[in-house]
Design a protein around this motif. Structure first.
Motif, PDB file in Angstrom:
ATOM      1  N   UNK A  62       0.797  -1.224   0.000  1.00  0.00           N
ATOM      2  CA  UNK A  62       0.000   0.000   0.000  1.00  0.00           C
ATOM      3  C   UNK A  62       0.826   1.268   0.000  1.00  0.00           C
ATOM      4  N   UNK A  63       2.028   1.185  -0.577  1.00  0.00           N
ATOM      5  CA  UNK A  63       2.935   2.333  -0.531  1.00  0.00           C
ATOM      6  C   UNK A  63       2.366   3.561  -1.233  1.00  0.00           C
ATOM      7  N   UNK A  64       1.451   3.353  -2.195  1.00  0.00           N
ATOM      8  CA  UNK A  64       0.923   4.484  -2.964  1.00  0.00           C
ATOM      9  C   UNK A  64      -0.300   5.130  -2.320  1.00  0.00           C
ATOM     10  N   UNK A  65      -0.782   4.586  -1.214  1.00  0.00           N
ATOM     11  CA  UNK A  65      -1.976   5.133  -0.590  1.00  0.00           C
ATOM     12  C   UNK A  65      -1.660   6.460   0.108  1.00  0.00           C
ATOM     13  N   UNK A  66      -2.582   7.418   0.048  1.00  0.00           N
ATOM     14  CA  UNK A  66      -2.349   8.678   0.763  1.00  0.00           C
ATOM     15  C   UNK A  66      -2.323   8.438   2.275  1.00  0.00           C
ATOM     16  N   UNK A  67      -1.422   9.109   2.958  1.00  0.00           N
ATOM     17  CA  UNK A  67      -1.324   8.959   4.406  1.00  0.00           C
ATOM     18  C   UNK A  67      -2.618   9.435   5.065  1.00  0.00           C
ATOM     19  N   UNK A  86      -2.072  14.211  21.694  1.00  0.00           N
ATOM     20  CA  UNK A  86      -2.319  14.037  20.266  1.00  0.00           C
ATOM     21  C   UNK A  86      -2.558  12.550  20.040  1.00  0.00           C
ATOM     22  N   UNK A  87      -3.639  12.171  19.381  1.00  0.00           N
ATOM     23  CA  UNK A  87      -3.978  10.758  19.172  1.00  0.00           C
ATOM     24  C   UNK A  87      -3.082  10.166  18.082  1.00  0.00           C
ATOM     25  N   UNK A  88      -2.555   8.972  18.360  1.00  0.00           N
ATOM     26  CA  UNK A  88      -1.652   8.292  17.431  1.00  0.00           C
ATOM     27  C   UNK A  88      -2.468   7.661  16.307  1.00  0.00           C
ATOM     28  N   UNK A  89      -2.099   7.975  15.065  1.00  0.00           N
ATOM     29  CA  UNK A  89      -2.866   7.488  13.902  1.00  0.00           C
ATOM     30  C   UNK A  89      -1.960   6.725  12.950  1.00  0.00           C
ATOM     31  N   UNK A  90      -2.589   5.923  12.071  1.00  0.00           N
ATOM     32  CA  UNK A  90      -1.872   5.207  11.025  1.00  0.00           C
ATOM     33  C   UNK A  90      -2.881   4.812   9.951  1.00  0.00           C
ATOM     34  N   UNK A  91      -2.449   4.039   8.965  1.00  0.00           N
ATOM     35  CA  UNK A  91      -3.306   3.732   7.828  1.00  0.00           C
ATOM     36  C   UNK A  91      -4.556   2.933   8.187  1.00  0.00           C
ATOM     37  N   UNK A  92      -4.483   2.109   9.226  1.00  0.00           N
ATOM     38  CA  UNK A  92      -5.661   1.320   9.602  1.00  0.00           C
ATOM     39  C   UNK A  92      -6.818   2.207  10.048  1.00  0.00           C
ATOM     40  N   UNK A  93      -6.521   3.464  10.407  1.00  0.00           N
ATOM     41  CA  UNK A  93      -7.565   4.383  10.870  1.00  0.00           C
ATOM     42  C   UNK A  93      -8.593   4.701   9.780  1.00  0.00           C
ATOM     43  N   UNK A  94      -8.253   4.449   8.529  1.00  0.00           N
ATOM     44  CA  UNK A  94      -9.233   4.637   7.451  1.00  0.00           C
ATOM     45  C   UNK A  94     -10.491   3.801   7.704  1.00  0.00           C
ATOM     46  N   UNK A 129      -8.387   0.629  -0.867  1.00  0.00           N
ATOM     47  CA  UNK A 129      -8.928   1.605  -1.825  1.00  0.00           C
ATOM     48  C   UNK A 129     -10.391   1.913  -1.525  1.00  0.00           C
ATOM     49  N   UNK A 130     -11.161   0.873  -1.135  1.00  0.00           N
ATOM     50  CA  UNK A 130     -12.566   1.076  -0.764  1.00  0.00           C
ATOM     51  C   UNK A 130     -12.679   1.989   0.451  1.00  0.00           C
ATOM     52  N   UNK A 131     -11.857   1.720   1.461  1.00  0.00           N
ATOM     53  CA  UNK A 131     -11.921   2.516   2.682  1.00  0.00           C
ATOM     54  C   UNK A 131     -11.546   3.968   2.417  1.00  0.00           C
ATOM     55  N   UNK A 132     -10.489   4.167   1.643  1.00  0.00           N
ATOM     56  CA  UNK A 132     -10.018   5.524   1.362  1.00  0.00           C
ATOM     57  C   UNK A 132     -11.040   6.297   0.531  1.00  0.00           C
ATOM     58  N   UNK A 133     -11.624   5.615  -0.465  1.00  0.00           N
ATOM     59  CA  UNK A 133     -12.627   6.274  -1.312  1.00  0.00           C
ATOM     60  C   UNK A 133     -13.863   6.664  -0.517  1.00  0.00           C
ATOM     61  N   UNK A 134     -14.135   5.928   0.564  1.00  0.00           N
ATOM     62  CA  UNK A 134     -15.338   6.180   1.378  1.00  0.00           C
ATOM     63  C   UNK A 134     -15.052   7.070   2.582  1.00  0.00           C
ATOM     64  N   UNK A 135     -13.847   7.664   2.645  1.00  0.00           N
ATOM     65  CA  UNK A 135     -13.496   8.529   3.776  1.00  0.00           C
ATOM     66  C   UNK A 135     -14.568   9.603   3.972  1.00  0.00           C
ATOM     67  N   UNK A 136     -15.002   9.731   5.232  1.00  0.00           N
ATOM     68  CA  UNK A 136     -16.083  10.666   5.582  1.00  0.00           C
ATOM     69  C   UNK A 136     -15.583  11.596   6.687  1.00  0.00           C
ATOM     70  N   UNK A 137     -15.420  12.887   6.416  1.00  0.00           N
ATOM     71  CA  UNK A 137     -14.905  13.808   7.442  1.00  0.00           C
ATOM     72  C   UNK A 137     -15.787  13.893   8.677  1.00  0.00           C
ATOM     73  N   UNK A 138     -17.098  13.671   8.516  1.00  0.00           N
ATOM     74  CA  UNK A 138     -17.989  13.668   9.689  1.00  0.00           C
ATOM     75  C   UNK A 138     -17.678  12.468  10.575  1.00  0.00           C
ATOM     76  N   UNK A 139     -17.464  11.306   9.937  1.00  0.00           N
ATOM     77  CA  UNK A 139     -17.078  10.122  10.708  1.00  0.00           C
ATOM     78  C   UNK A 139     -15.726  10.335  11.372  1.00  0.00           C
ATOM     79  N   UNK A 140     -14.811  10.996  10.662  1.00  0.00           N
ATOM     80  CA  UNK A 140     -13.482  11.266  11.227  1.00  0.00           C
ATOM     81  C   UNK A 140     -13.586  12.127  12.485  1.00  0.00           C
ATOM     82  N   UNK A 141     -14.495  13.070  12.477  1.00  0.00           N
ATOM     83  CA  UNK A 141     -14.668  13.945  13.648  1.00  0.00           C
ATOM     84  C   UNK A 141     -15.259  13.196  14.834  1.00  0.00           C
TER      85      UNK A 141
END
Length: 349
Positions: free
Chosen positions: A28-33, A326-334, A265-277
């Protein structure tokens, strides 16, 4: 990559875990952080909104070995929280107004001090959630009175049931699990759990069986209630949908089946800023079986401790410092920010 079905060693094997993570990073090296997405949403750094839930993993021992388990729990796991560490958790809890304590595992009931801990939390006047796998209730006669014990202490029971059919449930959780789960649900219903007006909450958890996101929580809840009610006479309060995060056994499955990249790719495409908040790590503190502190149960399984600016062990608990971290994040957080969002309490939007 070793086979998921053949492999028995736990993912606590650091060398193996690092190998799995390295393979995922390469794929997944090409995925946006994930941090880039948060920055775009005005949420970086991600910080707590307050401590509302203390989630305690009391051990990784379990009577089941589920395919999707992000804890890699099973009968061979020996990690177990001691009464001394439980007391540190209680001491910290007593310093706060945190209203909810969420007990998880493994099968938390297999910890020899589990009932003592529930009694102590109850004495502090806090709500207790127990994440029960259901089958533990009927696994051995020493657990048969768990429904009565739960009811006595007004415990909210949250239980995984992948589907209302035996085939799909057993495929994910093991042969015979569905039948044993139905028996346990009937025992819980018999003491009032899920029954309207009883005040005893019984919620079920739905995880997808494959590399896809869950459907509408409301629609799935209606379908589960109709089918379980009609075919087995079972009632429950709510269905909670949880997205499988690319961690532990589910990560292994994604990699060995070649689904990792497409799933991400599915998770990233479905990113929801409301869910992130609304991610659960903003209001939850996760405590490992050894007392170490994490932002969430998923970070716990990846050994991602809370930020070094905050206390990292429950013995050093400081609510003010933890609330400012500050909350620790990584790619699984998608996984928690896709679609309607995902948390231990189900969809977040």
């Amino acid at each position: 990559m070793k086979s998921l079905h053949a492999r028995q060693a736990p993912l606590a094997d650091t060398g193996y875990q690092l190998a799995v993570l390295s393979q995922a990073e390469a794929a997944g090296a090409h995925f946006p952080a994930f941090a880039h997405k948060l920055r775009e949403s005005g949420l970086l750094p991600l910080r707590p909104t307050g401590l509302a839930v203390m989630q305690i993993n009391v051990g990784k021992m379990c009577n089941q070995t589920c395919r999707h388990c992000h804890v890699d729990a099973g009968p061979d796991r020996t990690e177990i929280m001691t009464r001394e560490t439980m007391q540190l958790c209680l001491d910290a809890l007593a310093q706060t107004d945190i209203p909810v304590v969420d007990l998880t595992g493994g099968a938390p009931e297999m910890n020899p001090d589990f009932r003592w801990l529930v009694e102590q939390i109850s004495a502090l006047g806090r709500e207790t959630i127990v994440r029960c796998n259901l089958t533990i209730i009927v696994a051995n006669k020493k657990y048969h009175d768990l429904p009565e014990f739960f009811a006595q202490h007004r415990v909210r029971v949250v239980s995984s049931l992948p589907h209302f059919s035996a085939g799909r449930t057993d495929a994910q959780r093991g042969e015979g699990v569905f039948e044993r789960s139905i028996r346990a649900l009937k025992m819980l219903n018999a003491v009032g759990y899920g029954v309207e007006g009883s005040g005893l909450s019984l919620d079920l958890v739905y995880n997808p069986a494959g590399a896809f996101m869950p459907g509408s929580q409301a629609s799935l809840e209606r379908e589960f209630k109709q089918r379980l009610g009609r075919e087995y006479g079972i009632v429950f309060n709510s269905l909670l949908t949880i997205t499988n995060l690319p961690v532990s056994r589910f990560m292994e499955y994604l990699l060995e089946t070649g689904n990792y990249e497409s799933y991400m790719e599915k998770l990233i495409a479905a990113y929801n800023p409301v869910a992130a908040a609304n991610v659960m790590c903003r209001s939850t503190l996760s405590i490992g079986w050894d007392g170490q502190l994490y932002d969430c149960d998923f970070n716990q399984q990846l050994d991602l401790l809370v930020a070094s600016t905050a206390p990292q062990h429950i013995r050093d608990f400081n609510e003010a410092a933890l609330s400012e971290r500050s909350i620790v994040i990584n790619q699984h957080c998608y996984g928690c920010t896709a679609g309607a969002g995902s948390s231990c309490g189900g969809a977040t939007t």
